[in-house]
Design an enzyme around this catalytic site. Structure first.
Site, PDB file in Angstrom:
ATOM      1  CD  GLU A 176     -17.167  28.274   9.272  1.00 51.83           C
ATOM      2  OE1 GLU A 176     -17.441  28.669   8.257  1.00 51.83           O
ATOM      3  OE2 GLU A 176     -16.063  27.954   9.639  1.00 51.83           O
ATOM      4  CD  GLU A 373     -14.983  23.592   9.361  1.00 52.80           C
ATOM      5  OE1 GLU A 373     -14.376  24.293   8.728  1.00 52.80           O
ATOM      6  OE2 GLU A 373     -16.354  23.438   9.314  1.00 52.80           O
TER       7      GLU A 373
HETATM    8  C1  BG6 Z   1     -15.502  26.546   6.969  1.00 58.94           C
HETATM    9  C2  BG6 Z   1     -16.362  25.755   6.218  1.00 58.94           C
HETATM   10  O1  BG6 Z   1     -15.646  27.997   6.506  1.00 58.94           O
HETATM   11  O2  BG6 Z   1     -14.025  26.477   6.532  1.00 58.94           O
HETATM   12  C3  BG6 Z   1     -16.236  24.441   5.479  1.00 58.94           C
HETATM   13  O3  BG6 Z   1     -17.118  25.319   7.511  1.00 58.94           O
HETATM   14  C4  BG6 Z   1     -15.063  25.105   4.681  1.00 58.94           C
HETATM   15  O4  BG6 Z   1     -17.197  24.446   4.919  1.00 58.94           O
HETATM   16  C5  BG6 Z   1     -13.609  25.289   5.536  1.00 58.94           C
HETATM   17  O5  BG6 Z   1     -14.906  24.350   3.692  1.00 58.94           O
HETATM   18  C6  BG6 Z   1     -12.403  25.635   4.914  1.00 58.94           C
HETATM   19  O6  BG6 Z   1     -12.796  26.786   4.068  1.00 58.94           O
HETATM   20  P1  BG6 Z   1     -12.593  26.842   2.299  1.00 58.94           P
HETATM   21  O7  BG6 Z   1     -12.891  28.044   1.678  1.00 58.94           O
HETATM   22  O8  BG6 Z   1     -10.783  26.715   2.512  1.00 58.94           O
HETATM   23  O9  BG6 Z   1     -13.227  25.722   1.972  1.00 58.94           O
END
Ligand code: BG6
Length: 476
Positions: A176, A373
């Site tokens: 990211e 993701e």
């Molecule tokens: C992304 C990241 O921003 O989203 C992860 O690559 C992160 O590391 C995921 O955990 C979800 O975000 P959060 O803040 O809910 O953990």
């Protein structure tokens, strides 16, 4: 019509610092994640000056994956995973970041972890830098504002490329990387680039400089990786939250276009190997005198990526604010979208947006894509029957997979795989909470650090098992 191939990489994603724990085991050094305290939906995570006694640092224990990974990989295999995305904690390999020789115990850990995956035909998909750079590089060098960090990173990248050249095929350089487009966010600057802005500094300018060094490092890493193993596939990793115009008013549309340019120019550099014209002009107008050399530009052109890895959770919206400069500022220029609902953490859920961004990436870059993701962070409850009935998570994932399939089958997008985020509950990156859960597997660990770390299969575990077994045909 296209379709998901038989080798489609269904799987799940995590990052080392959010689940491994063992923050001081086997020679590991302190990373930026190790100095971040827990926050919650209303309070940002703190960043302390080194590790200070008496604070709650949730990443120190994570879910103790470091010691329990055989049990967890076995559960992933039971779901039918073909791939498992994680990162290599830089501080396990180079505890301070600036050593010349790696830490053998750290290298051995990932050897064993990858072996365990391969035993079940699960392909490791590896991020080199996922919000966990050595803290020493922050205190001694100022993080990525310093050109010297390029060489430290390349030493790390080359070491792990060589060591795992026969175990890992899919790599990504910086997780990211474009989060820091929101340069007002101390969290984004620190986690992406180890930046701490000093009084009187122009955070935006510092961000552009740091991002440039990272992009050069990424381009050089791609070239080094290809020399070590020409079969490597090395991608970028972009946080994709499309920014829609709030209305069809032309000024709103123009503003949204600038917002997209501001958040996604990082992908232009990764994929096209050059800066977009609007940004060069913007930096000139701002009188930003950045350290960008002719050699750097050659490296950027020579080190373009093989695929676009991206996260997708939500979409944003923006509207015109009457400024002729069109400057987009994520902290102030976002507005709620009345057409989508938000999660408990305010994330605007929009499955159609996934199809939109897959088309957008395809039109801009004409490269294979990998959704590395996607997921729904929500509070889970262990019910009286000892089970976790997470239908909200199933609904979220189903809706997104439907859109993903449309992008492939109807729109012709070339998609390598799909690895939902936090396939096992882990520490939230944004808030440091355990209660913001994403997993198919529940972990008995609470925000206050209590819990026996036992793993429980949620309803979504059995659902996803069926999805994978039918290559996405059965989504009920
Ligand atoms: C992304 C990241 O921003 O989203 C992860 O690559 C992160 O590391 C995921 O955990 C979800 O975000 P959060 O803040 O809910 O953990």
């Amino acid at each position: 019509m296209g379709q998901l191939g038989k080798d489609f990489l269904w799987g799940g994603a995590v990052a080392a610092h959010q689940l491994e724990g063992a923050w001081q085991v086997d020679g590991k050094g302190i990373s930026v994640a190790d100095v971040m305290t827990a926050g919650d939906v209303n309070h940002q995570r703190g960043i302390t000056d080194g590790v200070q006694p008496g604070n709650n640092y949730p990443n120190h224990e994570g879910i103790d994956f470091y010691h329990r990974y055989p049990e967890d990989i076995k559960l992933f295999a039971e779901m039918g995973f073909k791939s498992f995305r994680t990162s290599i904690a830089w501080t396990r390999i180079f505890p301070n970041g600036d050593e010349t020789q790696p830490n053998e115990a750290g290298l051995k850990f990932y050897d064993d972890l990858f072996e365990e995956c391969l035993k079940y035909d699960i392909q490791p998909v590896i991020t080199l830098s996922h919000f966990e750079m050595p803290y020493h590089l922050v205190t001694e060098y100022g993080g990525w504002r310093n050109r010297k960090v390029i060489d430290f990173f390349l030493n790390f990248a080359e070491t792990v490329f060589k060591r795992y050249r026969n175990k890992v095929k899919y790599w990504m350089t910086f997780n990211e990387i474009n989060n820091q487009a929101n340069y007002h966010s101390q969290f984004a600057l620190f986690t992406n680039s180890g930046l701490q802005i000093q009084p009187g500094e122009d955070a935006e300018k510092v961000m552009y400089q740091a991002a440039h060094y990272e992009l050069v490092a990424s381009a050089k890493a791609v070239q080094i990786g290809k020399q070590i193993n020409p079969d490597f596939k090395i991608g970028c990793m972009i946080a994709m939250c499309p920014i829609y115009p709030l209305t069809a008013k032309p000024e709103d549309v123009l503003k949204a276009e600038r917002a997209m340019q501001t958040r996604y120019w990082f992908a232009d550099v990764h994929c096209h190997g050059r800066y977009p014209e609007w940004l060069l002009q913007y930096q000139k107008n701002q009188h930003y005198d950045l350290d960008i050399t002719a050699d750097d530009l050659k490296e950027l052109a020579a080190g373009t990526v093989d695929y676009i890895g991206f996260s997708y959770y939500m979409s944003f919206a923006t509207k015109d604010n009457g400024e002729t400069t069109l400057h987009y500022d994520e902290e102030h220029d976002l507005v709620p979208n009345p057409y989508v609902k938000a999660s408990e953490w305010g994330w605007q859920v929009d499955s159609v947006g996934l199809r939109y961004v897959m088309n957008w990436f395809n039109d801009h870059y004409h490269l294979p894509e990998f959704i590395v993701e996607n997921g729904f962070g929500a509070v889970d409850h262990v019910e009286a029957d000892g089970q976790v009935h997470d239908s909200n998570r199933i609904n979220y994932l189903r809706d997104h997979i439907i859109q993903m399939k449309k992008a492939v089958e109807i729109d012709g997008v070339d998609l390598i795989g799909y690895t939902p985020w936090g396939c096992i509950d882990l520490v939230s990156a944004g808030t440091g909470q355990m209660s913001k859960r994403y997993g198919f597997i529940y972990v008995d660990k609470q925000d206050d650090g209590t819990g026996n770390l036992a793993r429980i299969k949620k309803d979504s575990f059995y659902w996803y098992q069926k999805v994978i077994a039918t290559n996405g045909d059965v989504l009920e």
